[in-house]
Enzyme design. Sequence first.
Site, PDB file in Angstrom:
ATOM      1  N   ALA A  67       8.431 -42.740 -28.462  1.00 26.94           N
ATOM      2  CA  ALA A  67       7.289 -42.998 -27.592  1.00 26.94           C
ATOM      3  C   ALA A  67       7.428 -42.089 -26.375  1.00 26.94           C
ATOM      4  CB  ALA A  67       7.291 -44.466 -27.168  1.00 26.94           C
ATOM      5  N   GLY A 110      10.466 -44.465 -31.389  1.00 27.95           N
ATOM      6  CA  GLY A 110       9.155 -44.595 -32.024  1.00 27.95           C
ATOM      7  C   GLY A 110       8.939 -43.604 -33.159  1.00 27.95           C
ATOM      8  N   GLU A 113      10.453 -45.225 -36.044  1.00 31.07           N
ATOM      9  CA  GLU A 113       9.611 -46.378 -36.397  1.00 31.07           C
ATOM     10  C   GLU A 113       8.354 -45.926 -37.132  1.00 31.07           C
ATOM     11  OE1 GLU A 113       9.705 -47.782 -32.276  1.00 31.07           O
ATOM     12  OE2 GLU A 113      10.445 -49.681 -33.071  1.00 31.07           O
ATOM     13  N   GLU A 133      16.460 -46.608 -27.717  1.00 31.74           N
ATOM     14  CA  GLU A 133      15.772 -47.411 -26.694  1.00 31.74           C
ATOM     15  C   GLU A 133      16.741 -48.125 -25.758  1.00 31.74           C
ATOM     16  OE1 GLU A 133      14.895 -47.229 -29.899  1.00 31.74           O
ATOM     17  OE2 GLU A 133      12.708 -47.215 -30.080  1.00 31.74           O
TER      18      GLU A 133
HETATM   19  N1  CAA Z   1       9.006 -38.765 -24.246  1.00 31.49           N
HETATM   20  C1  CAA Z   1       8.539 -37.834 -23.414  1.00 31.49           C
HETATM   21  N2  CAA Z   1       8.974 -36.572 -23.381  1.00 31.49           N
HETATM   22  C2  CAA Z   1       9.951 -36.231 -24.250  1.00 31.49           C
HETATM   23  C3  CAA Z   1      10.508 -37.157 -25.152  1.00 31.49           C
HETATM   24  C4  CAA Z   1       9.971 -38.479 -25.139  1.00 31.49           C
HETATM   25  N3  CAA Z   1      10.390 -39.428 -25.989  1.00 31.49           N
HETATM   26  N4  CAA Z   1      11.456 -36.543 -25.880  1.00 31.49           N
HETATM   27  C5  CAA Z   1      11.516 -35.265 -25.450  1.00 31.49           C
HETATM   28  N5  CAA Z   1      10.605 -35.073 -24.460  1.00 31.49           N
HETATM   29  C6  CAA Z   1      10.349 -33.850 -23.717  1.00 31.49           C
HETATM   30  C7  CAA Z   1      11.432 -33.576 -22.697  1.00 31.49           C
HETATM   31  O1  CAA Z   1      11.225 -34.331 -21.536  1.00 31.49           O
HETATM   32  C8  CAA Z   1      11.288 -32.096 -22.488  1.00 31.49           C
HETATM   33  O2  CAA Z   1      10.203 -31.888 -21.639  1.00 31.49           O
HETATM   34  P1  CAA Z   1      10.337 -30.848 -20.366  1.00 31.49           P
HETATM   35  O3  CAA Z   1      10.529 -29.516 -21.032  1.00 31.49           O
HETATM   36  O4  CAA Z   1       9.029 -30.998 -19.674  1.00 31.49           O
HETATM   37  O5  CAA Z   1      11.519 -31.304 -19.597  1.00 31.49           O
HETATM   38  C9  CAA Z   1      10.880 -31.589 -23.880  1.00 31.49           C
HETATM   39  O6  CAA Z   1      10.388 -32.730 -24.584  1.00 31.49           O
HETATM   40  C10 CAA Z   1      12.042 -31.041 -24.668  1.00 31.49           C
HETATM   41  O7  CAA Z   1      13.069 -32.005 -24.680  1.00 31.49           O
HETATM   42  P2  CAA Z   1      14.592 -31.695 -24.283  1.00 31.49           P
HETATM   43  O8  CAA Z   1      14.634 -30.609 -23.260  1.00 31.49           O
HETATM   44  O9  CAA Z   1      15.226 -32.988 -23.905  1.00 31.49           O
HETATM   45  O10 CAA Z   1      15.146 -31.158 -25.678  1.00 31.49           O
HETATM   46  P3  CAA Z   1      16.652 -31.198 -26.197  1.00 31.49           P
HETATM   47  O11 CAA Z   1      16.654 -30.373 -27.432  1.00 31.49           O
HETATM   48  O12 CAA Z   1      17.602 -30.885 -25.102  1.00 31.49           O
HETATM   49  O13 CAA Z   1      16.912 -32.754 -26.585  1.00 31.49           O
HETATM   50  C11 CAA Z   1      16.340 -34.888 -27.577  1.00 31.49           C
HETATM   51  C12 CAA Z   1      16.206 -33.347 -27.631  1.00 31.49           C
HETATM   52  C13 CAA Z   1      17.801 -35.287 -27.815  1.00 31.49           C
HETATM   53  C14 CAA Z   1      15.444 -35.464 -28.658  1.00 31.49           C
HETATM   54  C15 CAA Z   1      15.911 -35.388 -26.188  1.00 31.49           C
HETATM   55  O14 CAA Z   1      14.641 -34.828 -25.872  1.00 31.49           O
HETATM   56  C16 CAA Z   1      15.766 -36.883 -26.072  1.00 31.49           C
HETATM   57  O15 CAA Z   1      16.757 -37.584 -25.962  1.00 31.49           O
HETATM   58  N6  CAA Z   1      14.514 -37.415 -26.080  1.00 31.49           N
HETATM   59  C17 CAA Z   1      14.246 -38.814 -25.912  1.00 31.49           C
HETATM   60  C18 CAA Z   1      14.557 -39.600 -27.163  1.00 31.49           C
HETATM   61  C19 CAA Z   1      14.325 -41.076 -26.943  1.00 31.49           C
HETATM   62  O16 CAA Z   1      14.939 -41.724 -26.129  1.00 31.49           O
HETATM   63  N7  CAA Z   1      13.364 -41.667 -27.701  1.00 31.49           N
HETATM   64  C20 CAA Z   1      13.037 -43.060 -27.632  1.00 31.49           C
HETATM   65  C21 CAA Z   1      11.839 -43.249 -26.774  1.00 31.49           C
HETATM   66  S1  CAA Z   1      11.526 -44.951 -26.417  1.00 31.49           S
HETATM   67  C22 CAA Z   1      10.631 -45.520 -27.717  1.00 31.49           C
HETATM   68  O17 CAA Z   1      10.374 -44.824 -28.654  1.00 31.49           O
HETATM   69  C23 CAA Z   1      10.156 -46.961 -27.582  1.00 31.49           C
HETATM   70  C24 CAA Z   1       9.657 -47.556 -28.858  1.00 31.49           C
HETATM   71  O18 CAA Z   1      10.341 -48.277 -29.540  1.00 31.49           O
HETATM   72  C25 CAA Z   1       8.280 -47.368 -29.282  1.00 31.49           C
END
Ligand code: CAA
Length: 267
Positions: A67, A110, A113, A133
């Site tokens: 998400a 998400g 999911e 999460e």
């Molecule tokens: N939401 C918003 N933006 C996101 C994102 C997310 N889930 N995942 C990645 N991005 C964005 C980053 O913020 C970044 O944007 P900027 O360039 O503007 O900073 C861009 O995508 C590229 O990401 P990274 O620079 O972080 O890329 P990376 O290769 O270094 O890392 C990653 C990749 C490990 C996937 C890392 O991006 C990450 O940990 N993302 C979040 C994953 C996460 O926590 N997901 C769960 C979300 S909560 C959820 O889903 C709730 C639910 O149950 C519905």
Amino acid sequence: KSAFEHILVSRPRPSVALVTLNRPKALNALSSPLFKELNHALELADNDKDISSLVLTGSEKAFAAGADIKEMQSKTFSEVYSTDFLANWAAIKSLRKPVIAAVSGYALGGGAELALMCDIILASPTAKFGFPEITLGVIPGGGGTQRLTNIVGKSKAMELVLTGRVFGAEEAERWGVVSKVVQTEKVPGDEHLPVVHEALEMASKIASFGQLATQAGKEAVNAALDLPLSEGLRLERRLFHSLFATNDQKEGMAAFAEKRKPNFTHS
Ligand code: CAA
């Protein structure tokens, strides 16, 4: 050309729709506008008689990284509760046609999911699934705790949800989360990633059969997760009976007896 901003929709094979999540700068983070488009595209495909099956994919680097955290960050309880935030994510579960997820790279939170809501998951060896999460101070909200537990059992689901550990394609296949890991050699003459190519082949295979039987098969398998065994068996048998009212049953069995290929008309 796609009329959408966050997704691409194409028909790379007869009767097969390909929906590609396309927010590369955010690793396909599933924002509300993206989900609105996705649900709209899925509904159009489900209601299109010329489409028999769907493939849902992302990019090579990310199926979807979850998400949209930046969108969620400032939301309050009253906002998420009163709007039943994420309830619309389940729209994909009510599609009648089968959806195959082709997962390459990150399928986190998400994203995982969303893949779990599809009917079949194919994964590239690079696929990375996980439920991070807990690291954000929340829990999965798009069905992860329920659908993952149904598949992998309680102990492993607890471990994954409570530690946020990322797991790869091999583990996902061993546990039954994905049906197959697709190797990475590019298929000559095909522009798609190998995992997408394989998903399109599978979707084409499904599309070669009658839509009514496909729909009934999907309904019956899904019932196995929701209903007690006796009710599920009864539903299966009734659906089986009902297919004897279709032209496709007559055609399929006649073609077998006459040693020819069937010509299903989805009627
Ligand atoms: N939401 C918003 N933006 C996101 C994102 C997310 N889930 N995942 C990645 N991005 C964005 C980053 O913020 C970044 O944007 P900027 O360039 O503007 O900073 C861009 O995508 C590229 O990401 P990274 O620079 O972080 O890329 P990376 O290769 O270094 O890392 C990653 C990749 C490990 C996937 C890392 O991006 C990450 O940990 N993302 C979040 C994953 C996460 O926590 N997901 C769960 C979300 S909560 C959820 O889903 C709730 C639910 O149950 C519905």
